[in-house]
Motif scaffolding. Structure first.
Motif, PDB file in Angstrom:
ATOM      1  N   UNK A   1       0.809  -1.224   0.000  1.00 42.82           N
ATOM      2  CA  UNK A   1       0.000   0.000   0.000  1.00 42.82           C
ATOM      3  C   UNK A   1       0.841   1.273   0.000  1.00 42.82           C
TER       4      UNK A   1
ATOM      5  N   UNK B   1       2.839   4.339  -1.079  1.00 43.01           N
ATOM      6  CA  UNK B   1       2.815   5.086  -2.337  1.00 43.01           C
ATOM      7  C   UNK B   1       3.672   6.342  -2.186  1.00 43.01           C
TER       8      UNK B   1
ATOM      9  N   UNK C   1       5.971   1.446 -11.414  1.00 42.67           N
ATOM     10  CA  UNK C   1       5.620   0.086 -11.009  1.00 42.67           C
ATOM     11  C   UNK C   1       6.468  -0.912 -11.794  1.00 42.67           C
TER      12      UNK C   1
ATOM     13  N   UNK D   1       4.317   3.052 -15.903  1.00 38.87           N
ATOM     14  CA  UNK D   1       3.714   4.094 -15.060  1.00 38.87           C
ATOM     15  C   UNK D   1       2.583   3.541 -14.190  1.00 38.87           C
TER      16      UNK D   1
ATOM     17  N   UNK E   1      -0.809  -2.186 -14.098  1.00 34.79           N
ATOM     18  CA  UNK E   1      -1.438  -2.960 -15.159  1.00 34.79           C
ATOM     19  C   UNK E   1      -0.686  -2.802 -16.484  1.00 34.79           C
ATOM     20  N   UNK E   2      -0.163  -1.606 -16.719  1.00 34.12           N
ATOM     21  CA  UNK E   2       0.653  -1.406 -17.919  1.00 34.12           C
ATOM     22  C   UNK E   2       1.902  -2.288 -17.882  1.00 34.12           C
TER      23      UNK E   2
ATOM     24  N   UNK F   1      -7.141   3.063 -19.091  1.00 32.76           N
ATOM     25  CA  UNK F   1      -7.451   2.019 -20.079  1.00 32.76           C
ATOM     26  C   UNK F   1      -8.530   1.091 -19.530  1.00 32.76           C
TER      27      UNK F   1
ATOM     28  N   UNK G   1      -9.383  -1.938 -19.902  1.00 30.55           N
ATOM     29  CA  UNK G   1      -9.149  -3.326 -19.482  1.00 30.55           C
ATOM     30  C   UNK G   1      -8.459  -3.405 -18.119  1.00 30.55           C
TER      31      UNK G   1
ATOM     32  N   UNK H   1      -8.069  -3.823 -14.399  1.00 33.01           N
ATOM     33  CA  UNK H   1      -8.982  -4.343 -13.373  1.00 33.01           C
ATOM     34  C   UNK H   1      -9.390  -3.250 -12.375  1.00 33.01           C
TER      35      UNK H   1
ATOM     36  N   UNK I   1      -7.103  -2.205  -9.351  1.00 35.45           N
ATOM     37  CA  UNK I   1      -5.944  -1.309  -9.489  1.00 35.45           C
ATOM     38  C   UNK I   1      -6.375   0.122  -9.717  1.00 35.45           C
TER      39      UNK I   1
ATOM     40  N   UNK J   1      -7.317   1.249  -6.153  1.00 33.91           N
ATOM     41  CA  UNK J   1      -6.137   1.366  -5.286  1.00 33.91           C
ATOM     42  C   UNK J   1      -5.201   2.487  -5.743  1.00 33.91           C
ATOM     43  N   UNK J   2      -4.840   2.470  -7.022  1.00 32.23           N
ATOM     44  CA  UNK J   2      -3.729   3.317  -7.447  1.00 32.23           C
ATOM     45  C   UNK J   2      -4.177   4.634  -8.075  1.00 32.23           C
TER      46      UNK J   2
ATOM     47  N   UNK K   1      -6.650   2.163  -0.571  1.00 24.55           N
ATOM     48  CA  UNK K   1      -5.788   0.985  -0.518  1.00 24.55           C
ATOM     49  C   UNK K   1      -6.344  -0.143   0.348  1.00 24.55           C
TER      50      UNK K   1
ATOM     51  N   UNK L   1      -4.773  -6.979  -3.099  1.00 26.90           N
ATOM     52  CA  UNK L   1      -4.425  -7.884  -4.199  1.00 26.90           C
ATOM     53  C   UNK L   1      -3.909  -9.189  -3.596  1.00 26.90           C
TER      54      UNK L   1
ATOM     55  N   UNK M   1      -6.867 -13.699  -9.770  1.00 25.72           N
ATOM     56  CA  UNK M   1      -7.600 -14.701 -10.552  1.00 25.72           C
ATOM     57  C   UNK M   1      -8.982 -14.992  -9.967  1.00 25.72           C
TER      58      UNK M   1
ATOM     59  N   UNK N   1      -4.535   8.515 -15.054  1.00 19.90           N
ATOM     60  CA  UNK N   1      -3.450   7.618 -14.696  1.00 19.90           C
ATOM     61  C   UNK N   1      -2.779   7.154 -15.970  1.00 19.90           C
ATOM     62  N   UNK N   2      -1.536   7.586 -16.148  1.00 21.15           N
ATOM     63  CA  UNK N   2      -0.746   7.356 -17.335  1.00 21.15           C
ATOM     64  C   UNK N   2      -0.969   6.072 -17.978  1.00 21.15           C
TER      65      UNK N   2
END
Lengths: 744, 187
Positions: free
Chosen positions: A223, A225, A231, A277, A280-281, B16, B18, B20, B23, B26-27, B32, B36, B40, B186-187
């Protein structure tokens, strides 16, 4: 008053009082003479102000702060150690604020000479030290009050609820007195409270960290940040010791948000890091990596590992770790013998919080935020894998989402240090579940051969136990040895590590992880021979909740059950007879038998019993198990524990409950297998953990005594699997000698 | 741009589709409390409520929940709540000292809250069934079971001030600061 302190605790050299720059009292642990080196990390932060090695701070506004030198990973240490302090300081434990300690030799676990949380040692090793800190502060505050009120001595004063109280009824708060108290030196003959004076020890039943954990406010490693944080994810060689043969990272580098893709080597593992960044990326780009791996020459599969163990048991005498009487003679004279082979698998820790780490590296130094069981070893790992010297690295410990021994190893810190050192930007590394399962430091697989001898009189006369198992210490020493000598230059670390291998007696306790729980088998047989056969398959191994006791508890408590049946005796009575030299174990067995109504199982169930001592704590369990065809369910476990003086009874109950369910996961499911040097399991569908419907009813009873406290985090684990296996034998006549347990 | 309402606050997100939901929450939103664990849908550590129903957010793409209402553990009670301001489920968890490491407990509490909203007096079998998707590695299951019964008792007694709104959003006024900004990218 109890004045019998451990001789090792010289108060004069142990505690140091000083004034806070803001006013107020600071009690710190005085450092040993040679530790003046590396002061930046060990306390001398600014002109004469001792900080990071402090234990207790009392501010003028009545804030009481305790610096916790053990990590909280669920085992209840946070509550336990605060209870000890609060008892002597005469404050409600809930009023004590807690900060997590950084690195400092004052925080070393006195048993390991390392800053480490493991081995179920926190309360045991701190029981006197922390009470003494609290009692010293209390006496100094009373002295301060005596000075304010112009009294000759403190005999008319007592402390309660954060105040010093005079017999006339007038009071001064600790905050009002803290600055004056800071001018005194620590008294040398502070007496600790006697057990009949305890208000909190043995009685305090709140869990101090519960509220922030039921509201989602507790900040775990994952958690953390930081502004501008990137990342990272890593693809690691599937086979242990594998390397990158070819890499095409062009597609990954072109993916949205990707900052960097590069090969790295950390903690003995090769991999490819993707930094982006967002998390997920990074994960999406990772899918685009084209990597061919070079499989190492030695890439064992599970069958080959057990074959190696069997070969070594056939051919090696090993190291004798217990020698009572003359087993060979007993074997020669035996009228009959009973032999058995037991096999246990590798196990993953599967902490629910996957491994992760946040590192910030820049011109000023390196800061690490990590859910680690050892801040000092985390610092060594970060130093070894970056340009920074240990003095320039600060470790922040966070809440930990499950440790169980996994986070004694610092590989995730090493990896993140490599990445942040290269990028010179804040980075968070997150492992996913598949990576966490495939790259653990596993509970070693082991193979055991046992033989019992029966004399001409029909009675059991001898016990032999031979164990093939690796040395866990050799996988751990790389970071551990340097952490004991942080003032050594970095280029000396490999030498320290190899010295640790060669002379483990010097740097650490002897590696007993293969045979603990076997060499100290408690049963009074005349001839006992226990041997450790060192067999090293090359699979990374580590410390898994209850360590060697986790396999030896199963083996010894199953085989003693076999012997009881061979002798046509009740398994409980047989144990009682052979435990004559261990009255605490005997009374625990009687207690568990009474609570579980031994001999009268729950409807449709059969019972099995086991008792095992680990981390100086005896635990006895009786499992009621129901069999249906080839499947079975554990309906109830009754558990009696003798851990000496109970500090927080409900925390002990929770650790027994948790230990039982942790062990039941291993008994029912736990099985890490290897093919061509790589782990075959990946996530909770093929490495299953216990779920609610399989969780038995659990009854816990705590022995009431005032011996010094001993461990509770791990000792609940070892007796469970044999108690269940022994119940399955009672139900079916099948003796299951392998884990996980599977009926034929 | 994807719109989403989290704990009563509407957000317009440049993320984006897709990604989840876990994230994103959280991000990007900075909440928070949801964790995670497996990625799955196997462990339940990431459980949030979608229109009151528990969902596995580690496998739920943001685009699939566009325009909908999400509640997280932070949405159950005010930030820095007193014990009295917690929901019956949270209070029962506290009274029975349920958490150990605590990492799974946000998900456990979200699952239990949804269970009690649809079944105010669950049997042990109901609890086993509803909670079987949530793993606790520390093995706090016996206490979770007891705490759910206790929370059910508190709610049915009607004496609990928060009972009426168990499982619903407490209020929109006291949400954490991070969740209030309108446009987050978010980039």
């Amino acid at each position: 008053m109890d004045k019998s302190l451990n001789s090792g605790l010289s108060r004069r050299s142990f505690l140091k009082a000083s004034a806070l720059s803001s006013g107020g009292l600071l009690l710190s642990v005085a450092l040993p003479g040679c530790a003046a080196i590396g002061m930046k990390n060990q306390g001398m932060v600014s002109a004469g102000e001792w900080q990071s090695n402090a234990w207790l701070r009392i501010d003028t506004d009545n804030r009481i702060t305790f610096i916790l030198d053990r990590v909280e990973m669920g085992q209840g240490t946070y509550t336990g150690l605060v209870t000890l302090l609060a008892e002597e300081l005469e404050v409600d434990p809930a009023l004590v604020q807690v900060e997590f300690a950084g690195v400092g030799s004052a925080y070393d676990n006195p048993l390991y000479k390392l800053q480490i949380t493991g081995g179920s040692t926190s309360v045991a090793s701190s029981f006197k030290r922390i009470r003494l800190a609290g009692a010293s502060a209390r006496e100094m505050l009373k002295q301060a009050a005596a000075q304010v009120w112009a009294l000759d001595n403190t005999s008319s004063l007592h402390c309660d609820n954060g105040q010093v109280i005079h017999s006339s009824g007038k009071t001064l708060s600790y905050g009002e007195l803290a600055s004056i108290a800071a001018t005194f030196s620590v008294p040398e003959d502070t007496a600790l409270k006697s057990p009949d004076e305890y208000r909190y020890i043995g009685k305090y039943n709140k869990r101090l960290d519960a509220q922030q954990k039921v509201t989602g406010q507790a900040v775990y490693g994952i958690d953390v940040e930081l502004p501008g944080m990137l990342y990272a994810v890593i693809s690691r060689a599937p086979a242990f010791g594998g390397t990158v043969k070819t890499l095409d990272s062009s597609a990954a580098k072109a993916a949205s948000g990707v900052v960097d893709v590069f090969q790295l080597q950390a903690a003995g593992r090769s991999g490819v890091a993707v930094v982006a960044r967002s998390y997920w990326q990074a994960r999406k780009a990772q899918q685009l990596l084209q990597i061919k791996w070079q499989t190492p020459e030695v890439a064992p599969s599970s069958d080959a590992i057990f074959a190696q163990y069997a070969r070594d048991l056939d051919n090696e005498d090993g190291e004798q770790v217990r020698d009572d009487g003359d087993f060979s003679a007993a074997a020669e004279q035996a009228a009959s013998t009973l032999s058995a082979e037991y096999q246990l698998p590798y196990l993953a820790h599967a902490t629910l919080e996957p491994q992760n780490c946040v590192v910030k590296a820049d011109a000023d130094g390196m800061e690490v935020w990590a859910p680690t069981q050892s801040a000092s070893m985390a610092r060594v790992a970060a130093g070894k894998h970056s340009r920074y010297s240990l003095d320039d690295i600060v470790i922040h410990t966070t809440w930990i989402g499950g440790g169980f021994g996994r986070r004694i190893l610092q590989d995730y810190v090493a990896e993140c240090a490599v990445i942040a050192d290269r990028l010179q930007q804040p980075v968070k590394l997150i492992w996913n579940r598949e990576e966490d399962t495939a790259h653990d430091w596993y509970r070693p697989a082991s193979l055991h051969r046992l033989q019992a001898t029966i004399g001409a009189d029909g009675k059991a006369s001898g016990w032999q136990h031979r164990i093939a198992h690796p040395k866990v210490f050799e996988w751990f020493v790389g970071d551990a040895a340097p952490a004991q000598y942080p003032f050594m230059p970095k280029f000396m670390f490999p030498m320290l590590a190899s010295a640790g291998k060669l002379g483990e007696g010097i740097l650490a306790p002897k590696d007993s992880s293969g045979y603990e729980g076997a060499n100290d088998v408690p049963y009074a047989l005349d001839n006992i021979d226990v041997r450790f056969i060192h067999s090293e398959p090359g699979v990374p191994v580590g410390y898994w909740r209850s360590v060697g006791f986790s396999h030896n508890g199963f083996v010894t408590e199953s085989f003693i059950d076999e012997l009881a049946h061979q002798q046509k005796q009740d398994p409980l009575n047989f144990r009682l007879e052979l435990l004559a030299r261990h009255p605490r174990a005997q009374s625990l067995l009687r207690r568990v038998a009474q609570l579980a109504d031994w001999g009268r199982p729950l409807p449709g169930c059969h019972q099995g019993v086991a008792i095992h001592k680990s981390f100086n704590t005896w635990v006895a369990q009786i499992a009621d198990v129901q069999v249906e065809g080839k499947t079975f369910s554990v309906k109830r476990v009754v558990c009696a524990v003798d851990c000496g003086q109970a500090v927080n009874p409900d925390m002990i109950r929770a650790q027994m409950e948790g230990g039982i369910n942790f062990a039941l996961t291993a008994a029912l499911y736990g099985n890490i297998t290897l093919k061509d040097g790589a782990v075959q399991q990946s996530n909770f569908h093929d490495y299953a953990l216990l779920r609610m419907p399989e969780a038995p009813q659990i009854v816990v009873d705590i022995a009431d005594n005032q011996y010094d406290p001993t461990g509770v985090g791990e000792p609940g684990v070892p007796p469970l699997a044999p108690a269940v296996a022994n119940a399955l034998f009672a139900a079916t006549g099948q003796r299951l000698r392998r884990l996980p347990l599977q009926l034929a | 741009m994807i719109r989403l309402t989290v704990n009563g606050v509407e957000h317009t997100l440049d993320v984006e589709g897709d990604t989840p939901l876990l994230w994103v929450v959280r991000d990007v939103l900075g909440l928070k409390g949801s964790k995670f664990g497996c990625g799955a849908g196997l462990c339940g550590a990431c459980t949030m409520h979608l229109n009151g129903q528990p969902i596995r957010t580690c496998i739920m793409p943001l685009s699939a929940v566009a325009g909908q209402n999400i509640t997280t553990i932070e949405g159950l009670s005010p930030a820095n709540a007193s014990v009295q301001q917690l929901t019956p489920v949270q209070q029962a968890w506290l009274e029975l000292n349920v958490p150990q490491c605590g990492y799974c407990q946000s998900g456990q509490i979200m699952a239990a809250t949804a269970l009690l909203a649809s079944n105010p007096n669950p049997s042990d079998a109901d609890i086993d069934n509803a909670m079987s998707g949530n793993i606790c590695r520390c093995g706090t299951y016996p206490r979770i079971r007891s705490a759910i019964h206790k929370a059910a008792g508190m709610m049915s007694a009607g004496s609990h001030p928060q009972a009426a709104r168990n499982g619903e959003l407490f209020s929109e006024v006291t949400l954490p600061q991070a969740a209030n900004s309108e446009e987050l990218s978010h980039g």
